[in-house]
Scaffold this active site. Sequence first.
Site, PDB file in Angstrom:
ATOM      1  N   GLU A 149       9.670   6.268  -5.343  1.00 11.62           N
ATOM      2  CA  GLU A 149      11.031   5.837  -5.857  1.00 11.62           C
ATOM      3  C   GLU A 149      10.828   4.903  -7.208  1.00 11.62           C
ATOM      4  O   GLU A 149      11.394   5.044  -8.269  1.00 11.62           O
ATOM      5  CB  GLU A 149      11.712   5.217  -4.930  1.00 11.62           C
ATOM      6  CG  GLU A 149      13.157   5.364  -4.871  1.00 11.62           C
ATOM      7  CD  GLU A 149      13.929   4.918  -4.140  1.00 11.62           C
ATOM      8  OE1 GLU A 149      13.697   3.515  -3.959  1.00 11.62           O
ATOM      9  OE2 GLU A 149      14.705   5.473  -3.166  1.00 11.62           O
TER      10      GLU A 149
ATOM     11  N   GLY B 296       0.796  -1.322  -0.008  1.00 11.95           N
ATOM     12  CA  GLY B 296       0.107   0.271   0.079  1.00 11.95           C
ATOM     13  C   GLY B 296       0.925   1.381   0.032  1.00 11.95           C
ATOM     14  O   GLY B 296       0.163   2.334   0.079  1.00 11.95           O
TER      15      GLY B 296
END
Length: 580
Positions: A502, A378
């Site tokens: 990222e 999540g």
Amino acid sequence: MLLPIASTATVRATAARLIRRHRGALSVVLALHTLAAVAGLAGPALIGVIIDGVTGGTLVSAGIDTIALVLLAAIVAQALLTRFAQRQSMVLGEGVFASLREEFLATVARLPLSTVEAAGTGDLLARTTNDIQSVAQTVRFGVPRILVAGVTAVLTVVAAFVVNPAVAVGMFAGVPILVVATRWYLKRSGPGYQRQLASYATLGGAISETVDGVRTIEALSLAPAQRSKVDAALRERRESEWYTLWLRSWFFPMTDISFLLPVIVVLAWGAFLVGSGAASIGAVTAVALYAMQLVSPVDELISWLDEIQVGTTALSRIIGVADVPEDRHATGETPADEHVVASDVRYAYREGVEVLHGVSLDLAVGERLAIVGPSGSGKSTLGRLMAGITEPTSGRVTVGGVRLVDLPLDDLRSHVALVTQEHHVFVGTIADNLSLARPGAGRDELARALRVVDALRWVAAMPKGLDTVVGSGGVVLTPAQAQQLALARLVLLDPHTLILDEATSLLDPTAARDLERAMNRVLEGRTVVAIAHRLHTAHDADRIAVVRDGYVDELGSHDELVAAGGAYAELWASWHGGGR
Ligand code: ADP
């Protein structure tokens, strides 16, 4: 979930609005076509005059020469006028199409990100390509041809009535057959051709599947099954083609009859009228010639009906995009400070399937928080909620006390921004590419932003500096340069909080060291939430949140978490000890 499709009423309103906007150009085009059509209608009337003059003995050869000259002049005038009319129609078509495309692009650019993601980009892409193409075809070629054919048809009928109304009535003899046949055909042709197109796709799929999977088919002895699949696809294709052929085999003869019938009726009815003295032979000849001249514009109008149907469907899909409801309504509150807080945030993509089960995070202004956890736990969802892209199912994410989704989008982005893989270079100048982030920014501001990300030197070295055209067709930038532009945009946007996913972020692991330095300079002084997929990012953060199965399991600094000996400590040990 698909994007909406506009109602017929909306399509009509849009078409009316487009016509109103191009009223001036449309009048010019109509006037030119009318003049061209009038010039083209002189022929039959003049021939009628010659016939009546010769049969009545009132016309001598000098008169015939004059009329022939007038006829010649009319033909030349028609050719010239048609040329200009066609040209203006094409220009008009392009103008209409351009407004449509501009409006569409503006709508697409305004679409809520959450809607685009939910609908998938496929639908939007189909609308921007196939549907636009189909509307373009209709507008570019259909509108001019329909204008020409419509004006010509109407004026031809008018001319016949001017010559002799009693005879001209016969021209309508074909109308009932034409109307019935056309309605019959149009009702069946749309689905018929759609079925035919679908059958091509199915057959193509079946064949390429057979070829691609030939080894599997042999290995599993699937050949008979595969053969019957291809046979079925072939049968469907044959049947669908038979069907449309059958439609055409009725429709075309019917239209031919409805085109020829008026000529016969005009001649027969005209002969009767000549006998009773109500019409001259010349008038009947002229009207019969008009009836024949009517065939080509009417034929053209009918052939466009199909195309118009397709174009209207495509248009309703294009306009429909504007019906996407706003995903947020600004409440007008202003954040008191730069403090971002998520409290008891839950989120479900599908009703009843929660992927976040009450996450609370209180970001200290200026801190760097890393979010780590197994894939699917999540993290990215949390990032999107913390960037205000989607509204939590329950709980709230606020900045300075105001819910992110209660801020207008422009405003929101000056507080919190999600950094994605923005390598995209837009076609335009470097300045255009930068001022997307802050419209109206001065050139010195742009230069300052470029300096922050170490890009000022190479931009200044470009042939036209900030005004160099980049993107496809212009100067092609290296990936590193494109990333620097994206970073400079971020500097201009100047949000106090950045959410860095990222997995999709600018931080390309192979990026040159100076790019990383530029990135760090952009992050400086801002609150950063880094969704870390590599642990060394986490190690450098002020705090680390470990997310598992939609919960924040652990929260603390690297040293604290390692000392606590929980999940993070384990991860760190295995990553650090076991070699990367
Ligand atoms: P992570 O970033 O940690 O890998 P995500 O936030 O991407 O995790 O996903 C969390 C959960 O939500 C997963 O179970 C994933 O399958 C589900 N999920 C993610 N995106 C969607 C989506 N667009 N629709 C439905 N489920 C989704």
